[in-house]
Design a protein around this motif. Structure first.
Motif, PDB file in Angstrom:
ATOM      1  N   GLY A  56       0.809  -1.219   0.000  1.00 44.80           N
ATOM      2  CA  GLY A  56       0.000   0.000   0.000  1.00 44.80           C
ATOM      3  C   GLY A  56       0.834   1.258   0.000  1.00 44.80           C
ATOM      4  O   GLY A  56       0.516   2.241  -0.676  1.00 44.80           O
ATOM      5  N   ARG A  57       1.947   1.240   0.745  1.00 45.35           N
ATOM      6  CA  ARG A  57       2.834   2.411   0.778  1.00 45.35           C
ATOM      7  C   ARG A  57       3.422   2.683  -0.597  1.00 45.35           C
ATOM      8  O   ARG A  57       3.456   3.848  -1.055  1.00 45.35           O
ATOM      9  CB  ARG A  57       3.956   2.179   1.801  1.00 45.35           C
ATOM     10  CG  ARG A  57       4.906   3.367   1.952  1.00 45.35           C
ATOM     11  CD  ARG A  57       6.038   3.036   2.890  1.00 45.35           C
ATOM     12  NE  ARG A  57       6.967   2.061   2.330  1.00 45.35           N
ATOM     13  CZ  ARG A  57       7.956   2.369   1.498  1.00 45.35           C
ATOM     14  NH1 ARG A  57       8.132   3.630   1.100  1.00 45.35           N
ATOM     15  NH2 ARG A  57       8.771   1.427   1.038  1.00 45.35           N
ATOM     16  N   ILE A  58       3.882   1.637  -1.268  1.00 42.37           N
ATOM     17  CA  ILE A  58       4.448   1.820  -2.597  1.00 42.37           C
ATOM     18  C   ILE A  58       3.366   2.282  -3.571  1.00 42.37           C
ATOM     19  O   ILE A  58       3.620   3.118  -4.459  1.00 42.37           O
ATOM     20  CB  ILE A  58       5.100   0.515  -3.084  1.00 42.37           C
ATOM     21  CG1 ILE A  58       6.296   0.147  -2.192  1.00 42.37           C
ATOM     22  CG2 ILE A  58       5.545   0.633  -4.523  1.00 42.37           C
ATOM     23  CD1 ILE A  58       7.408   1.166  -2.183  1.00 42.37           C
ATOM     24  N   THR A  59       2.142   1.778  -3.415  1.00 41.55           N
ATOM     25  CA  THR A  59       1.041   2.219  -4.276  1.00 41.55           C
ATOM     26  C   THR A  59       0.781   3.704  -4.107  1.00 41.55           C
ATOM     27  O   THR A  59       0.659   4.450  -5.086  1.00 41.55           O
ATOM     28  CB  THR A  59      -0.245   1.437  -3.951  1.00 41.55           C
ATOM     29  OG1 THR A  59      -0.007   0.037  -4.085  1.00 41.55           O
ATOM     30  CG2 THR A  59      -1.375   1.836  -4.897  1.00 41.55           C
ATOM     31  N   ARG A  60       0.700   4.154  -2.859  1.00 43.66           N
ATOM     32  CA  ARG A  60       0.426   5.579  -2.605  1.00 43.66           C
ATOM     33  C   ARG A  60       1.587   6.456  -3.057  1.00 43.66           C
ATOM     34  O   ARG A  60       1.391   7.599  -3.481  1.00 43.66           O
ATOM     35  CB  ARG A  60       0.155   5.787  -1.117  1.00 43.66           C
ATOM     36  CG  ARG A  60      -1.134   5.172  -0.625  1.00 43.66           C
ATOM     37  CD  ARG A  60      -1.438   5.572   0.806  1.00 43.66           C
ATOM     38  NE  ARG A  60      -0.417   5.130   1.730  1.00 43.66           N
ATOM     39  CZ  ARG A  60      -0.412   3.944   2.332  1.00 43.66           C
ATOM     40  NH1 ARG A  60      -1.396   3.090   2.095  1.00 43.66           N
ATOM     41  NH2 ARG A  60       0.556   3.608   3.170  1.00 43.66           N
ATOM     42  N   GLN A  61       2.794   5.932  -2.957  1.00 47.68           N
ATOM     43  CA  GLN A  61       3.971   6.724  -3.315  1.00 47.68           C
ATOM     44  C   GLN A  61       4.203   6.780  -4.817  1.00 47.68           C
ATOM     45  O   GLN A  61       4.819   7.729  -5.320  1.00 47.68           O
ATOM     46  CB  GLN A  61       5.195   6.103  -2.639  1.00 47.68           C
ATOM     47  CG  GLN A  61       6.504   6.799  -2.926  1.00 47.68           C
ATOM     48  CD  GLN A  61       7.635   6.145  -2.154  1.00 47.68           C
ATOM     49  OE1 GLN A  61       7.715   6.272  -0.944  1.00 47.68           O
ATOM     50  NE2 GLN A  61       8.502   5.438  -2.858  1.00 47.68           N
TER      51      GLN A  61
ATOM     52  N   VAL B 110      11.834   4.687 -11.313  1.00 42.21           N
ATOM     53  CA  VAL B 110      11.815   3.878 -10.095  1.00 42.21           C
ATOM     54  C   VAL B 110      10.887   2.689 -10.336  1.00 42.21           C
ATOM     55  O   VAL B 110       9.744   2.857 -10.741  1.00 42.21           O
ATOM     56  CB  VAL B 110      11.333   4.687  -8.881  1.00 42.21           C
ATOM     57  CG1 VAL B 110      11.289   3.813  -7.627  1.00 42.21           C
ATOM     58  CG2 VAL B 110      12.221   5.899  -8.654  1.00 42.21           C
ATOM     59  N   ILE B 111      11.412   1.481 -10.103  1.00 49.38           N
ATOM     60  CA  ILE B 111      10.639   0.256 -10.345  1.00 49.38           C
ATOM     61  C   ILE B 111      10.671  -0.610  -9.095  1.00 49.38           C
ATOM     62  O   ILE B 111      11.743  -0.889  -8.550  1.00 49.38           O
ATOM     63  CB  ILE B 111      11.194  -0.536 -11.543  1.00 49.38           C
ATOM     64  CG1 ILE B 111      11.182   0.322 -12.802  1.00 49.38           C
ATOM     65  CG2 ILE B 111      10.391  -1.813 -11.761  1.00 49.38           C
ATOM     66  CD1 ILE B 111      11.866  -0.347 -13.990  1.00 49.38           C
ATOM     67  N   ASN B 112       9.494  -1.023  -8.626  1.00 45.76           N
ATOM     68  CA  ASN B 112       9.369  -1.948  -7.503  1.00 45.76           C
ATOM     69  C   ASN B 112       8.550  -3.148  -7.951  1.00 45.76           C
ATOM     70  O   ASN B 112       7.404  -2.996  -8.375  1.00 45.76           O
ATOM     71  CB  ASN B 112       8.690  -1.282  -6.310  1.00 45.76           C
ATOM     72  CG  ASN B 112       9.531  -0.186  -5.695  1.00 45.76           C
ATOM     73  OD1 ASN B 112      10.489  -0.443  -4.999  1.00 45.76           O
ATOM     74  ND2 ASN B 112       9.154   1.066  -5.971  1.00 45.76           N
ATOM     75  N   GLU B 113       9.114  -4.347  -7.863  1.00 47.48           N
ATOM     76  CA  GLU B 113       8.435  -5.577  -8.272  1.00 47.48           C
ATOM     77  C   GLU B 113       8.226  -6.483  -7.059  1.00 47.48           C
ATOM     78  O   GLU B 113       9.182  -6.836  -6.372  1.00 47.48           O
ATOM     79  CB  GLU B 113       9.249  -6.340  -9.318  1.00 47.48           C
ATOM     80  CG  GLU B 113       9.362  -5.639 -10.651  1.00 47.48           C
ATOM     81  CD  GLU B 113      10.132  -6.468 -11.666  1.00 47.48           C
ATOM     82  OE1 GLU B 113      10.056  -6.167 -12.865  1.00 47.48           O
ATOM     83  OE2 GLU B 113      10.813  -7.440 -11.247  1.00 47.48           O
ATOM     84  N   PHE B 114       6.970  -6.853  -6.802  1.00 47.42           N
ATOM     85  CA  PHE B 114       6.631  -7.751  -5.706  1.00 47.42           C
ATOM     86  C   PHE B 114       6.260  -9.116  -6.263  1.00 47.42           C
ATOM     87  O   PHE B 114       5.513  -9.216  -7.246  1.00 47.42           O
ATOM     88  CB  PHE B 114       5.448  -7.199  -4.902  1.00 47.42           C
ATOM     89  CG  PHE B 114       5.760  -5.964  -4.111  1.00 47.42           C
ATOM     90  CD1 PHE B 114       6.178  -6.058  -2.786  1.00 47.42           C
ATOM     91  CD2 PHE B 114       5.633  -4.708  -4.677  1.00 47.42           C
ATOM     92  CE1 PHE B 114       6.457  -4.922  -2.050  1.00 47.42           C
ATOM     93  CE2 PHE B 114       5.907  -3.561  -3.950  1.00 47.42           C
ATOM     94  CZ  PHE B 114       6.324  -3.674  -2.630  1.00 47.42           C
TER      95      PHE B 114
ATOM     96  N   CYS C 293      11.011  -0.094  -1.908  1.00 44.23           N
ATOM     97  CA  CYS C 293      10.636  -1.207  -1.029  1.00 44.23           C
ATOM     98  C   CYS C 293      11.806  -1.783  -0.257  1.00 44.23           C
ATOM     99  O   CYS C 293      11.615  -2.538   0.698  1.00 44.23           O
ATOM    100  CB  CYS C 293       9.952  -2.304  -1.837  1.00 44.23           C
ATOM    101  SG  CYS C 293      10.972  -2.987  -3.168  1.00 44.23           S
ATOM    102  N   SER C 294      13.042  -1.415  -0.627  1.00 47.40           N
ATOM    103  CA  SER C 294      14.209  -1.870   0.131  1.00 47.40           C
ATOM    104  C   SER C 294      14.618  -0.871   1.204  1.00 47.40           C
ATOM    105  O   SER C 294      15.549  -1.126   1.964  1.00 47.40           O
ATOM    106  CB  SER C 294      15.394  -2.105  -0.817  1.00 47.40           C
ATOM    107  OG  SER C 294      15.878  -0.868  -1.330  1.00 47.40           O
ATOM    108  N   GLY C 295      13.939   0.268   1.253  1.00 45.09           N
ATOM    109  CA  GLY C 295      14.258   1.294   2.232  1.00 45.09           C
ATOM    110  C   GLY C 295      15.186   2.377   1.732  1.00 45.09           C
ATOM    111  O   GLY C 295      15.529   3.298   2.474  1.00 45.09           O
ATOM    112  N   THR C 296      15.601   2.313   0.458  1.00 45.25           N
ATOM    113  CA  THR C 296      16.496   3.311  -0.111  1.00 45.25           C
ATOM    114  C   THR C 296      15.726   4.600  -0.419  1.00 45.25           C
ATOM    115  O   THR C 296      14.628   4.559  -0.982  1.00 45.25           O
ATOM    116  CB  THR C 296      17.139   2.795  -1.409  1.00 45.25           C
ATOM    117  OG1 THR C 296      17.833   1.575  -1.127  1.00 45.25           O
ATOM    118  CG2 THR C 296      18.124   3.809  -1.973  1.00 45.25           C
TER     119      THR C 296
END
Length: 276
Positions: free
Chosen positions: A62-67, A126-130, A114-117
């Motif tokens: 959810g945090r990554i979605t909002r961000q 910026v790419i985040n893959e879950f 998502c790694s805290g960076t």
């Protein structure tokens, strides 16, 4: 005539055996009660740990979605949400991507991948893959994060996540009804994630439903078995399509019904690409 009073000499052998038997029965009863109470407590603790892990994992998504595509006071058309069905029946892949413009990040350095960076202005894409991965007999929810040209970082979000399935919410056809500024940011329908190579839906992805199957770290105490071996991750109404069974959870030595398993879920809306 003199009479002699009988002097009490203690318990007879029969009385002593009866007392010992009663004491043994009471001790066994109390021991069984203690073991049962201790077993229940351990199982409840494992259930609480599962709930905490699921809550953290869903909050992180959810945090990554909002961000995603956050730009103060501006719509960012680069916000993108992707979902893909993988070759594994127990995991879909969800991708969040957006382009960071110069001086268009949170001023207090609270934007992190998502790694805290920390995400800095001008970092680029910026790419985040879950997804759920399996290694050494354990499945876990992981995230692969890439910021610009930096090295991809592999982060473990939560342990003992056995499965993740998603549905994607698509915007209204034609750009909405004016309520969302004519950009079509209100989810109108939810569809299953498609496999790579399948024809995409010609509508923007604006929402996401996520279902997680969590497993306890250790088998339940007391030889307790799960009451079911089928798990509809996204609700009973979709159980005929998105249900996981024992063969989907056959890993790390085979399916074990003694592990505690629970389903958790959440829905998210990608708002940062919509007009305010």
């Amino acid at each position: 005539m003199k009479t002699r009073s009988r002097i009490q000499q203690g318990l007879s052998l029969i009385e002593l055996l009866v007392a010992m038997a009663l004491g043994l029965i009471i001790t066994l009863f109390l021991s069984a009660l203690f073991i049962r109470s201790n077993t229940t407590t351990r199982n409840l603790d494992q259930g609480a740990q599962m709930a905490d892990s699921a809550r953290f994992a869903l909050n992180e998504i959810g945090r990554i979605t909002r961000q995603t595509a956050f730009i103060p006071g501006k719509v960012n058309a680069s916000a993108a949400l992707g979902a893909e069905r993988t070759d594994h029946s127990w995991s879909d892949k969800v991708t969040f991507s957006y382009n960071v413009e110069n001086s268009r990040v949170a001023s207090d350095n609270t934007m992190r991948d998502c790694s805290g960076t920390i995400v800095n202005a001008g970092d680029g894409m910026v790419i985040n893959e879950f997804m759920v991965e399996e290694s050494n007999g354990v499945r876990r929810l992981v995230c692969k994060s890439t910021i610009g040209s930096k090295t991809t970082v592999h982060a473990v979000i939560a342990e003992n996540v056995e499965a993740m399935r998603v549905m994607v919410g698509y915007a209204m056809n034609g750009g909405g009804s004016g309520e969302d500024g004519g950009r079509g940011c209100i989810p109108n329908q939810f569809l299953f994630a498609k496999r790579s190579g399948e024809a995409p839906v010609a509508l923007p992805m604006v929402a996401l439903r996520v279902g997680l199957l969590m497993r306890s770290t250790n088998p339940q105490s007391g030889n307790i078995q799960n009451s079911t071996n089928s798990f509809p991750l996204l609700g009973q109404e979709l159980s005929g399509v998105l249900v996981l069974r024992a063969n989907d959870l056959n890993y790390g030595g085979g399916f074990n019904g003694r592990y505690l398993r629970r389903i958790y879920g959440a829905s998210y809306v990608l708002r940062n690409s919509c007009a305010r």
